[in-house]
Design a protein around this motif. Structure first.
Motif, PDB file in Angstrom:
ATOM      1  N   ILE A  54      27.163 -34.752  17.627  1.00 39.82           N
ATOM      2  CA  ILE A  54      28.552 -34.891  17.208  1.00 39.82           C
ATOM      3  C   ILE A  54      28.642 -35.724  15.940  1.00 39.82           C
ATOM      4  N   ARG A  55      27.904 -36.847  15.889  1.00 35.76           N
ATOM      5  CA  ARG A  55      27.922 -37.696  14.690  1.00 35.76           C
ATOM      6  C   ARG A  55      27.442 -36.931  13.466  1.00 35.76           C
ATOM      7  N   GLU A  56      26.402 -36.146  13.618  1.00 38.36           N
ATOM      8  CA  GLU A  56      25.878 -35.391  12.480  1.00 38.36           C
ATOM      9  C   GLU A  56      26.863 -34.308  12.042  1.00 38.36           C
ATOM     10  N   TRP A  57      27.503 -33.646  13.011  1.00 36.74           N
ATOM     11  CA  TRP A  57      28.498 -32.627  12.665  1.00 36.74           C
ATOM     12  C   TRP A  57      29.642 -33.259  11.886  1.00 36.74           C
ATOM     13  N   ARG A  58      30.118 -34.409  12.372  1.00 35.60           N
ATOM     14  CA  ARG A  58      31.204 -35.095  11.686  1.00 35.60           C
ATOM     15  C   ARG A  58      30.783 -35.542  10.287  1.00 35.60           C
ATOM     16  N   ARG A  59      29.577 -36.064  10.163  1.00 36.36           N
ATOM     17  CA  ARG A  59      29.101 -36.515   8.850  1.00 36.36           C
ATOM     18  C   ARG A  59      29.132 -35.383   7.840  1.00 36.36           C
ATOM     19  N   GLN A  60      28.804 -34.209   8.255  1.00 35.44           N
ATOM     20  CA  GLN A  60      28.734 -33.062   7.355  1.00 35.44           C
ATOM     21  C   GLN A  60      30.094 -32.436   7.077  1.00 35.44           C
ATOM     22  N   HIS A  61      31.030 -32.530   8.033  1.00 42.84           N
ATOM     23  CA  HIS A  61      32.250 -31.727   7.945  1.00 42.84           C
ATOM     24  C   HIS A  61      33.552 -32.514   7.835  1.00 42.84           C
ATOM     25  N   VAL A  62      33.567 -33.786   8.227  1.00 44.66           N
ATOM     26  CA  VAL A  62      34.820 -34.537   8.301  1.00 44.66           C
ATOM     27  C   VAL A  62      34.801 -35.671   7.274  1.00 44.66           C
ATOM     28  N   PRO A  63      35.713 -35.668   6.288  1.00 49.33           N
ATOM     29  CA  PRO A  63      35.688 -36.692   5.239  1.00 49.33           C
ATOM     30  C   PRO A  63      35.690 -38.129   5.741  1.00 49.33           C
ATOM     31  N   ALA A  64      36.369 -38.418   6.849  1.00 49.57           N
ATOM     32  CA  ALA A  64      36.415 -39.789   7.364  1.00 49.57           C
ATOM     33  C   ALA A  64      35.059 -40.287   7.810  1.00 49.57           C
ATOM     34  N   PHE A  65      34.094 -39.389   7.962  1.00 48.68           N
ATOM     35  CA  PHE A  65      32.752 -39.766   8.410  1.00 48.68           C
ATOM     36  C   PHE A  65      31.685 -39.392   7.388  1.00 48.68           C
ATOM     37  N   ASN A  66      32.089 -39.154   6.134  1.00 47.97           N
ATOM     38  CA  ASN A  66      31.108 -38.745   5.138  1.00 47.97           C
ATOM     39  C   ASN A  66      30.190 -39.896   4.741  1.00 47.97           C
ATOM     40  N   ASP A  67      29.318 -39.660   3.772  1.00 42.62           N
ATOM     41  CA  ASP A  67      28.304 -40.648   3.412  1.00 42.62           C
ATOM     42  C   ASP A  67      28.827 -41.774   2.528  1.00 42.62           C
ATOM     43  N   ASN A  68      30.067 -41.693   2.043  1.00 42.32           N
ATOM     44  CA  ASN A  68      30.645 -42.815   1.308  1.00 42.32           C
ATOM     45  C   ASN A  68      30.851 -43.974   2.279  1.00 42.32           C
TER      46      ASN A  68
END
Length: 358
Positions: free
Chosen positions: A14-28
């Protein structure tokens, strides 16, 4: 047959999916956004001159600019009624679910939030609206949950405002029903505030396990709610020491539920080429402030809310409500403002939603 709930997936997936797809969890590591652009006066209770208008057209321009700049979040204020005073603060506003849909249709990457009062929306309707906007936006929707504290606003809708902690008990059940609606099918729920027979929803949200959730709870009940339910606690920072204490407490509570909770805050930006010019801008906001309206809010907060401490503390926040709706103050040159943002990030803040006079 009910398909596998995304909640049943491994947390790492779930964390990886969010990192890739949801701006609130991106790499910034520090997320940025705007706050309160859907309401007249935005977040400044003042007569200082501004070109801002709370129109659909102006909101689209602001949202598109924030999107082009690479910001992650657009967060509106949930408002039904003004606060009186000489500005009649926030009286002209766009309804939040409609606003989020409209902003989603006029942007490409940035997340759009609705700030929803728990007692004003049935959880099945809220779940349906959220899921619809998440599908319309291709997974860019978030929900900011507020329990309601402005008594005249809630009473205007024919609803009696519950006691503070009871509001959070209602919010707990409200969000529990919503989460079940997002992840289950044909379920029954019998509770203190809501009874659901054969709860059903299609389409389900795109985001996994469900749309991004934030809440601005800093009271005892509010911290517990954030720790149990949301992705980010929307923190009002009075002092760094107070903020660290709240973040430590919410983090510990969240770990007790086997989950993580991040932290965001809001801030007013007064930025000019020189520090003197920036300070002068801030002073003008205060000099032309709507102190009558601020006094109305202070009186209501002192009576209705446990989020800001005792009445003396609430009164001392009056100037911050005139200039920034109680948020943090970022004042100075561009370089100084960035340094202040980084200081908040080092404190443990994952995101800042910003407001300006203009």
């Amino acid at each position: 047959m009910v398909s596998e709930s995304p909640v049943s997936k491994h947390p790492d997936d779930i964390r990886e999916w969010r990192r890739q797809h949801v701006p609130a969890f991106n790499d910034n590591t520090l997320k940025l956004g705007t706050f309160g652009q859907n309401c007249s006066n935005g977040c400044t209770m003042t007569h200082a001159p501004t070109t801002f208008e709370p129109t659909f057209e102006h909101n689209v321009k602001i949202s598109q600019l924030a999107d082009q700049l690479g910001m992650e979040l657009l967060v509106p204020v949930g408002r039904w009624k003004h606060f009186g005073g000489t500005t009649r603060f926030n009286e002209d506003n766009l309804e939040v679910y409609t606003w989020a849909t409209a902003m989603a249709c006029n942007t490409e990457n940035i997340m759009v939030f609705a700030t929803s009062h728990v007692p004003t929306v049935h959880p099945m309707l809220a779940a349906k609206q959220c899921s619809s906007i998440d599908n319309i936006s291709s997974g860019r929707f978030g929900l900011n949950i507020v329990c309601g504290w402005f008594r005249p606003e809630i009473q205007m809708l024919g609803i009696e405002l519950l006691e503070h902690d009871d509001r959070y008990r209602m919010a707990d059940e409200w969000l529990t029903v919503i989460k079940r609606t997002w992840t289950e099918q044909d379920f029954d729920h019998e509770g203190e505030f809501y009874n659901i027979k054969g709860g059903f929803l299609l389409p389900k949200p795109i985001q996994e396990p469900y749309p991004t959730l934030i809440n601005a709870g800093s009271s005892e009940a509010g911290r517990e709610f954030s720790a149990k339910h949301v992705d980010f606690n929307f923190l009002s920072i009075t002092t760094h020491d107070d903020a660290k204490e709240i973040m430590k407490d919410v983090t510990k509570r969240a770990h007790g539920y086997g989950r993580e909770c991040g932290f965001m805050t809001m801030a007013l930006v007064c930025c000019r080429d020189t520090e003197e010019e920036a300070q002068a801008l801030h002073q003008r906001i205060l000099d032309e402030g709507d102190w009558e309206g601020a006094d109305n809010i202070m009186a209501l907060l002192g009576i209705e809310s446990s989020s800001f401490g005792d009445k003396d503390t609430v009164r001392n926040l009056a100037s911050r409500f005139v200039a920034g709706w109680g948020g943090y103050q970022l004042i100075g040159t561009p370089e100084q403002v960035v340094d202040q943002m980084l200081e908040l990030h080092r404190l443990g803040i994952d995101g800042i939603v910003l407001s300006w006079l203009d």
